[in-house]
Design an enzyme around this catalytic site. Structure first.
Site, PDB file in Angstrom:
ATOM      1  N   CYS A 337     -17.037 -65.941 -22.829  1.00 48.63           N
ATOM      2  CA  CYS A 337     -15.745 -65.420 -22.367  1.00 48.63           C
ATOM      3  C   CYS A 337     -15.854 -64.252 -21.384  1.00 48.63           C
ATOM      4  CB  CYS A 337     -14.849 -65.038 -23.537  1.00 48.63           C
ATOM      5  SG  CYS A 337     -15.415 -65.503 -25.142  1.00 48.63           S
ATOM      6  N   ARG A 366     -27.228 -66.193 -30.687  1.00 49.61           N
ATOM      7  CA  ARG A 366     -26.787 -65.249 -31.711  1.00 49.61           C
ATOM      8  C   ARG A 366     -27.856 -65.158 -32.772  1.00 49.61           C
ATOM      9  NH1 ARG A 366     -20.623 -67.515 -32.248  1.00 49.61           N
ATOM     10  NH2 ARG A 366     -20.179 -67.406 -30.014  1.00 49.61           N
ATOM     11  N   GLN A 384     -22.017 -74.269 -26.337  1.00 51.20           N
ATOM     12  CA  GLN A 384     -20.610 -74.504 -26.662  1.00 51.20           C
ATOM     13  C   GLN A 384     -19.968 -75.362 -25.583  1.00 51.20           C
ATOM     14  OE1 GLN A 384     -19.484 -70.303 -26.735  1.00 51.20           O
ATOM     15  NE2 GLN A 384     -18.947 -70.548 -28.886  1.00 51.20           N
ATOM     16  N   ASP A 386     -17.335 -75.004 -24.058  1.00 49.52           N
ATOM     17  CA  ASP A 386     -16.394 -73.901 -23.971  1.00 49.52           C
ATOM     18  C   ASP A 386     -15.426 -74.057 -22.806  1.00 49.52           C
ATOM     19  OD1 ASP A 386     -15.429 -71.587 -24.958  1.00 49.52           O
ATOM     20  OD2 ASP A 386     -17.145 -70.334 -24.414  1.00 49.52           O
ATOM     21  N   HIS A 388     -11.950 -71.549 -21.036  1.00 50.95           N
ATOM     22  CA  HIS A 388     -10.971 -70.477 -21.173  1.00 50.95           C
ATOM     23  C   HIS A 388      -9.801 -70.763 -20.261  1.00 50.95           C
ATOM     24  CE1 HIS A 388     -14.656 -68.647 -22.752  1.00 50.95           C
ATOM     25  NE2 HIS A 388     -13.808 -68.244 -23.674  1.00 50.95           N
ATOM     26  N   LYS A 472      -4.655 -68.549 -34.206  1.00 46.49           N
ATOM     27  CA  LYS A 472      -5.524 -69.665 -33.843  1.00 46.49           C
ATOM     28  C   LYS A 472      -5.243 -70.916 -34.660  1.00 46.49           C
ATOM     29  CE  LYS A 472      -9.205 -68.257 -36.945  1.00 46.49           C
ATOM     30  NZ  LYS A 472     -10.613 -68.222 -37.226  1.00 46.49           N
ATOM     31  N   HIS A 518      -9.054 -69.446 -25.783  1.00 48.35           N
ATOM     32  CA  HIS A 518     -10.421 -69.952 -25.938  1.00 48.35           C
ATOM     33  C   HIS A 518     -10.315 -71.287 -26.659  1.00 48.35           C
ATOM     34  CE1 HIS A 518     -11.995 -65.652 -25.875  1.00 48.35           C
ATOM     35  NE2 HIS A 518     -10.771 -65.477 -26.293  1.00 48.35           N
TER      36      HIS A 518
END
Ligand SMILES: [Zn+2]
Ligand SMILES: [Zn+2]
Length: 645
Positions: A337, A366, A384, A386, A388, A472, A518
């Site tokens: 992000c 991570r 991911q 991912d 945005h 969420k 997200h």
């Protein structure tokens, strides 16, 4: 009399001091026989606890998650009683219910306990269960509680009591066993009809590795014998579907101690599978108006100070990378992000451009403790799917709708037919815990709720489960053998736009703050592949299968023809290999079945003469003879049907 309101809105009158079981008996004896506990004004209590005031009440049975957890926690008491009778003098830590069953942490002193002792303990548990021992609740003073466990010589319970406040301590006694416990419990042990102790492990007292290691015994109980049988069958099936085993057998991925723990290495077949998934989602996203972006694997420490990730993860994450130049520090990227925010910030935006949707298969790192790592589901580096979305507050609803379209399309394509959706909203009692204006929160929360309602999604709404920066929606799927897996999420964010000072120029010519969404429908490629393997047991849908067909020449004489077939199928983009070993055809078929390759093409004299292949389908058998063209068309139309081209 008092008034009890049931979930369907009906009101029953009962005498003051009656309990939930009395109420159940008023409805039917059959129901009363199945009541494990009751939920009164939102709190789960003993079904035998007297009620003195009007209340909203739900009777809990084995079909309710809270009914199950009450049964399993009560089973922990029963197991403790059995163990105390068999091994006098043992001491007890804690005994909670867990997702599937319960455990108790026990200091066995000089006794040596292993799985060999399980059947003896199980027998004792069932023997005690038959006594239909009631769970008797008793409020005790702190002094009396301390006195009881000092006399018993259980320092673990004494330590737990020290942390409790006087006036809030309760004991529960069932049979000959008294435990410190706040409850609730099932009415009596007779509900427990089947038990299986599943595992014994070491567990540090209070999770502190400097303290004593106790023995943790795991178990699970059921109200019917046949439910235990079904559960054990499911466990057997789960073992066969274990993605770590299948991943190896099917040549999908591996791990290397030298490369590092929790860092998966994708083998050629696994890479093909992953590529198919990426291409599929890229196509779906392109149609939905996403734009691809690419960002580096590391970022300057200041990026993560701006985003807040440094403050949150800095200490317990990988340490910063220092360059030869003084003062330069980089972090492995824990999230995509912040990078995407800077892409948004790289040029000014007008409201007319919104929504802007940046998508990236972004690899993040991570730190996870080595003990927490598990196959592809818990790793230290993962990619991911991912994206945005930067939009105005008014666009949240339509963007949510768009994301859910993608999520549902994916679940259909992968045969996840049982989807559980959770909407996480603010705790209405504590608005101060959240950032962003009330107005925006209400807008977003209403948008999410409306979308769920309009689409007829059977969503669970949880208050107080939102992140501090936005509400969420989470998606969980149930796999082919009934296990729940957490997959994708859609998350509204008011925080990062603030921190990165993101703006757009509105119709009023003023600067406004966009909202960020997200979303990652798969969650991560690693986790999704793991779930997919366990869901389909390695039998991937045809369009995903790393090898879609394997050619089996019945002898070396037909090697040339096999290669001709291979070439033609490759032209049709059908992923095909040849088994050119000098093995018997029967053996080649068996091996191809084990590799779960969807189609086997047997070629010999007859096939070569007619330019055809004899087709066998994995798990089904002979389909007859096809010309190469016809077979190619059959495969391609099957693939197209599966992913709705
Ligand atoms: Zn208890
Ligand atoms: Zn994000």
């Amino acid at each position: 009399m008092i008034n009890i309101t049931l979930p369907d809105g009906s009101v029953k009158q009962v005498f003051k001091g009656s309990n939930a079981l009395d109420l159940a008996r008023q409805i039917s004896e059959g129901l009363a026989r199945n009541v494990l506990a009751a939920k009164v004004n939102g709190k789960v209590i003993d079904a035998t606890l007297p009620l003195y005031e009007d209340a909203h009440l739900t009777l809990l049975t084995w079909n309710d998650p809270e009914g199950k957890s009450t049964m399993w926690h009560s089973s922990a008491h029963l197991m403790a009683e059995a163990i105390e009778l068999l091994y006098p003098g043992v001491k007890f830590g804690i005994g909670p219910d867990i997702e599937n069953g319960f455990y108790y942490d026990i200091d066995f002193g000089d006794y040596d306990i292993s799985e060999k002792d399980f059947s003896k303990i199980e027998k004792k548990i069932l023997e005690l269960a038959k006594e239909k021992q009631t769970y008797q609740r008793k409020e005790v003073s702190k002094a009396d509680a301390l006195d009881y466990f000092s006399k018993k010589g259980d320092e673990y319970k004494l330590e737990l009591i020290q942390d409790l406040e006087d006036g809030q301590i309760t004991f529960y006694k069932s049979g000959q066993f008294t435990d410190l416990c706040r409850g609730p419990h099932i009415p009596n042990t007779g509900f427990i009809k089947a038990v299986k102790l599943t595992k014994v492990a070491g567990a540090y007292w209070r999770g502190d590795e400097n303290r004593k290691q106790l023995t943790r015994i795991y178990g699970i109980t059921f109200p019917k014998k046949k439910e235990l049988t079904a559960y054990l069958e499911m466990l057997e099936e789960a073992k066969k579907r274990d993605h770590r085993v299948l991943g190896k057998e099917l040549g999908l991925f591996t791990f290397s101690q030298k490369v590092g723990l929790g860092l998966p290495l994708w083998l050629p077949r696994g890479a093909v599978l992953r590529e198919q998934l990426e291409q599929y989602l890229k196509r779906v996203q392109k149609e939905a108006g996403y734009e691809p972006v690419i960002t580096p694997h590391i970022g300057n420490v200041n990026l993560y100070k701006t985003s807040g990730h440094y403050q949150k993860y800095g200490e317990e994450s990988f340490k910063p990378i220092k360059t030869p130049v003084e003062g330069e520090e980089f972090f492995l990227k824990p999230m995509n992000c912040p990078h995407h925010c800077e892409i948004f910030n790289s040029s000014p935006h007008s409201y007319k451009e919104l929504p802007i949707r940046y998508a990236e298969f972004g690899t993040v790192y991570r730190y996870e403790q080595s003990g927490e790592l598990h196959g592809l589901t818990r790793v230290r580096g993962f990619t991911q799917d991912d994206a945005h979305i930067f939009c105005t507050p008014d666009q949240i609803k339509s963007e949510f709708n768009g994301v859910i379209d993608i999520v549902q399309q994916i679940f259909t394509a992968f045969n996840f037919n049982d989807v559980i959706i959770q909407i996480s909203l603010r705790d209405p009692q504590h608005p101060e815990k959240y950032i962003g204006s009330d107005e925006n929160w209400e807008k977003a929360e209403n948008a999410i709720k409306e979308v769920a309602e309009e689409r007829g999604l059977n969503a669970i709404v949880e208050y107080g489960e939102a992140a501090f920066y936005g509400p969420k929606m989470d998606f969980m799927v149930r796999d082919a053998i009934g296990r729940k897996w957490q997959l994708g999420t859609i998350q509204v964010d008011y925080n990062l736009p603030e921190r990165f000072d993101l703006t757009y120029i509105g119709a009023d010519n003023e600067k406004h703050r966009p909202v960020m969404i997200h979303r990652a429908p798969f969650g991560s490629m690693e986790r999704f592949v793991a779930v997919l393997i366990e869901h389909c047991g390695g039998n991937f849908p045809l369009w995903l299968s790393p090898d879609q067909a394997i050619i089996l020449p019945i002898s070396e004489k037909y090697q040339n023809y096999a290669e001709k077939v291979l070439l033609l199928l490759k032209k049709h983009e059908i992923r095909t290999v040849i088994d050119d070993r000098s093995e018997k055809t029967g053996r080649k078929i068996r091996d191809a079945e084990l590799k779960k390759i969807p189609y086997m093409l047997i070629v010999g004299e007859k096939e070569e003469a007619s330019g055809s292949v004899s087709v066998r389908k994995h798990g089904e058998g002979d389909l007859g003879t096809f010309s190469i063209e016809d077979f190619a068309q059959k495969i391609n139309s099957e693939v197209n049907k599966l992913i709705n081209y």
